[in-house]
Scaffold this active site. Structure first.
Site, PDB file in Angstrom:
ATOM      1  N   ASP A   1      45.668  40.804  40.853  1.00 49.00           N
ATOM      2  CA  ASP A   1      44.307  40.602  41.366  1.00 49.00           C
ATOM      3  C   ASP A   1      43.983  41.475  42.576  1.00 49.00           C
ATOM      4  O   ASP A   1      43.404  40.998  43.557  1.00 49.00           O
ATOM      5  CB  ASP A   1      44.071  39.125  41.729  1.00 49.00           C
ATOM      6  CG  ASP A   1      43.836  38.277  40.493  1.00 49.00           C
ATOM      7  OD1 ASP A   1      43.331  38.827  39.499  1.00 49.00           O
ATOM      8  OD2 ASP A   1      44.179  37.077  40.513  1.00 49.00           O
TER       9      ASP A   1
ATOM     10  N   ARG B   1      36.801  48.952  38.040  1.00 51.25           N
ATOM     11  CA  ARG B   1      36.634  48.458  39.412  1.00 51.25           C
ATOM     12  C   ARG B   1      36.833  49.636  40.347  1.00 51.25           C
ATOM     13  O   ARG B   1      37.692  50.489  40.099  1.00 51.25           O
ATOM     14  CB  ARG B   1      37.683  47.400  39.720  1.00 51.25           C
ATOM     15  CG  ARG B   1      37.374  46.109  39.006  1.00 51.25           C
ATOM     16  CD  ARG B   1      38.043  44.987  39.706  1.00 51.25           C
ATOM     17  NE  ARG B   1      37.535  43.734  39.202  1.00 51.25           N
ATOM     18  CZ  ARG B   1      37.693  42.590  39.815  1.00 51.25           C
ATOM     19  NH1 ARG B   1      38.321  42.545  40.960  1.00 51.25           N
ATOM     20  NH2 ARG B   1      37.235  41.493  39.298  1.00 51.25           N
TER      21      ARG B   1
ATOM     22  N   LYS C   1      46.501  57.952  39.935  1.00 48.73           N
ATOM     23  CA  LYS C   1      47.759  58.510  40.431  1.00 48.73           C
ATOM     24  C   LYS C   1      47.553  59.991  40.679  1.00 48.73           C
ATOM     25  O   LYS C   1      46.730  60.632  40.033  1.00 48.73           O
ATOM     26  CB  LYS C   1      48.861  58.323  39.382  1.00 48.73           C
ATOM     27  CG  LYS C   1      50.246  58.374  39.959  1.00 48.73           C
ATOM     28  CD  LYS C   1      50.552  57.058  40.634  1.00 48.73           C
ATOM     29  CE  LYS C   1      51.991  56.828  40.926  1.00 48.73           C
ATOM     30  NZ  LYS C   1      52.259  55.391  41.086  1.00 48.73           N
TER      31      LYS C   1
HETATM   32  N1  GLU Z   1      52.853  54.284  44.449  1.00 49.06           N
HETATM   33  C1  GLU Z   1      52.893  52.863  44.497  1.00 49.06           C
HETATM   34  C2  GLU Z   1      52.889  52.285  43.099  1.00 49.06           C
HETATM   35  O1  GLU Z   1      53.329  52.908  42.158  1.00 49.06           O
HETATM   36  C3  GLU Z   1      51.853  52.266  45.422  1.00 49.06           C
HETATM   37  C4  GLU Z   1      50.435  52.561  45.111  1.00 49.06           C
HETATM   38  C5  GLU Z   1      49.439  52.132  46.183  1.00 49.06           C
HETATM   39  O2  GLU Z   1      49.842  51.520  47.158  1.00 49.06           O
HETATM   40  O3  GLU Z   1      48.261  52.441  46.001  1.00 49.06           O
HETATM   41  O4  GLU Z   1      52.533  51.162  42.886  1.00 49.06           O
END
Ligand code: GLU
Length: 470
Positions: free
Chosen positions: A99, A66, A106
């Site tokens: 969802d 996605r 990352k």
């Molecule tokens: N770093 C956060 C996590 O581990 C948030 C990621 C985000 O909001 O895209 O879920």
């Protein structure tokens, strides 16, 4: 001595355990499990005079099933490729469970934010963003970063500004990053979203009498004794919000040590104390707990590790005396440690579910950016108008009237923060129910495996609908 498994290998091990409950073809499972794109970069930054520092950084897109891909950026001296890959993979499973229609990603920069000046941090962040743009690794429809360990609103604002400078004509440009300040089209409630989500998730988990009976606990959060490791953004807000539900934070662990107070710590005051004293030790009314794993070994109802990965390992697992562990951090328990904890009957609420509140509200922020309108802006006044009309009609019909105060308590159109928090609560409740149901239906012994199972099945469905796999 056998080599210790890496973080990424640990994630794969958890995946494999859950995959065994599915009947999906090997090739499809392999495609779901592996990282789709790994971008490792090195770039120079002038640190003053003629000094140049070479920076090592990463962005990993775990799954393109996605789009866009989504996940935070971590600033830490311990960043390495294995860690970023593991965290990217966790993002994929996390998004699927709640969802949020994104693949996982990352990023990481190998620097110590505490020992780097804001001016240099800004240079590094802007250059990192430019590197991502060069390779098409950032964009509202491609890959959308957010905060993680060592980053926050300030870094997201630098990323946004760099992106908008280089891609000035993109009407959806503001959606290239989430966790932005509200003044730069961020969303209300994002900062505390992960911690708030942890509490919503816990509140749901402790609501089932049957499950609480098995742990020797009563239902509800009120009166529960809680220990928190890490007073960063996630740990602080989780600790603070859980007290609003009547729970007590009896111990807090940080880098400098741990403190205890049976009557409950005031975490807001504690955070202020740490800011001005550089340590939590000595906080009025608390006792210092000494020892290597101080804090997390305290006997309690709920332990919330909200720091980093690999905190509960085979070395200390047998000394954990919590009844429930809510993984606010990513990967705080190693699989070997988990086996020990499960044997002890501890309920582990896994990271890929319990800390998904951050990315859930990031999704709301992204939607807000694409729609160019604040949630609640179009309907707030209209809702109030209709509610007032309804009361008028009822007053007329009953020949009774209510006071102004009663009326203003009842009449309220939803604002952005109301919608964000209720959307988050609903998401956390539904996701917990789906994991709990899968656990029962498939006779899966633990919540992590059930959560991975739910996630794998949803991702496989997406691939199936693309016609890539039968
Ligand atoms: N770093 C956060 C996590 O581990 C948030 C990621 C985000 O909001 O895209 O879920």
């Amino acid at each position: 001595m056998a080599k210790e498994a890496t973080f990424y290998e640990n994630v794969e091990r958890n995946f494999n355990k859950a995959a065994a409950y599915t009947r999906l073809p090997e090739g499809l499972l392999e495609q779901i499990k592996l990282c789709n794109s790994v971008y490792k970069m090195k770039f120079p930054v002038k640190t003053g005079g003629n000094d140049v520092q070479v920076i090592e950084a990463y962005r990993v897109q775990h799954s393109h099933h996605r789009m866009p891909t989504k996940g935070g950026i971590r600033y830490s001296i311990h960043v390495n490729q294995d860690e970023v890959m593991a965290l990217a993979a966790l993002m994929t499973y996390k998004c699927a469970i709640v969802d949020v229609p994104f693949g996982g990603a990352k990023g990481g920069i190998k620097i110590s934010p505490r020992n780097t000046s804001p001016a240099i941090l800004e240079k590094i962040t802007r250059r990192y963003t430019a590197e991502l743009i060069k390779k098409n690794f950032i964009g509202p429809g491609l890959d959308v970063p957010a905060p993680d360990y060592g980053t926050g609103e300030r870094e997201m604002a630098w990323i946004l500004d760099t992106y908008l400078t280089l891609r000035a004509h993109e009407v959806e440009g503001y959606g290239c990053v989430t966790g932005k300040p509200v003044s730069l089209n961020g969303i209300r409630g994002r900062t505390e979203a992960t911690g708030r989500g942890v509490v919503y998730g816990l509140n749901e988990a402790v609501s089932y009498k049957e499950d609480m009976d098995a742990l020797g606990l009563t239902t509800g959060l009120a009166g529960k004794r809680v220990v928190v490791q890490g007073l960063g953004n996630v740990g602080f807000h989780a600790a603070n919000i859980i007290t609003e539900y009547g729970a007590k934070v009896i111990a807090v662990a940080e880098l400098e040590g741990a403190i205890y107070c049976e009557d409950g710590l005031d975490v807001k005051k504690l955070l202020k104390y740490r800011k001005s004293n550089g340590s939590i030790i000595g906080f009025p009314g608390s006792k210092e707990i000494k020892g290597e794993n101080a804090g997390i070994e305290v006997e309690c109802d709920i332990l919330i590790p909200a720091a980093l990965e690999n905190q509960i390992t085979i070395k200390n697992a047998d000394r954990i005396k919590a009844k429930i562990i809510a993984e606010a951090a990513n990967g705080p328990i190693t699989p070997d440690a988990e086996e020990v904890l499960l044997k002890k009957g501890i309920m582990i609420i896994p990271d890929i579910y319990i800390n998904a509140g951050g990315v859930t509200v990031s999704y709301f922020e992204w939607l807000k950016n694409l729609s160019h309108v604040r949630f609640g802006r179009m309907n707030k006044r209209f809702e109030e108008f209709s509610q007032n009309n309804m009361i008028d009609v009822m007053e007329k019909a009953t020949n009774k009237s209510i006071s102004k105060r009663e009326r203003s308590n009842v009449v309220r159109g939803a604002s952005e923060i109301d919608l964000v928090n209720s959307g988050l609560e609903d998401t956390m409740i539904e996701a917990y129910q789906s994991i709990r149901e899968a656990k029962k239906k498939k006779n899966i012994p633990d919540l992590r495996t059930a959560a991975f199972y739910v996630s794998i099945v949803k991702i496989a469905d997406a691939y199936g609908s693309m016609g890539i796999f039968p």
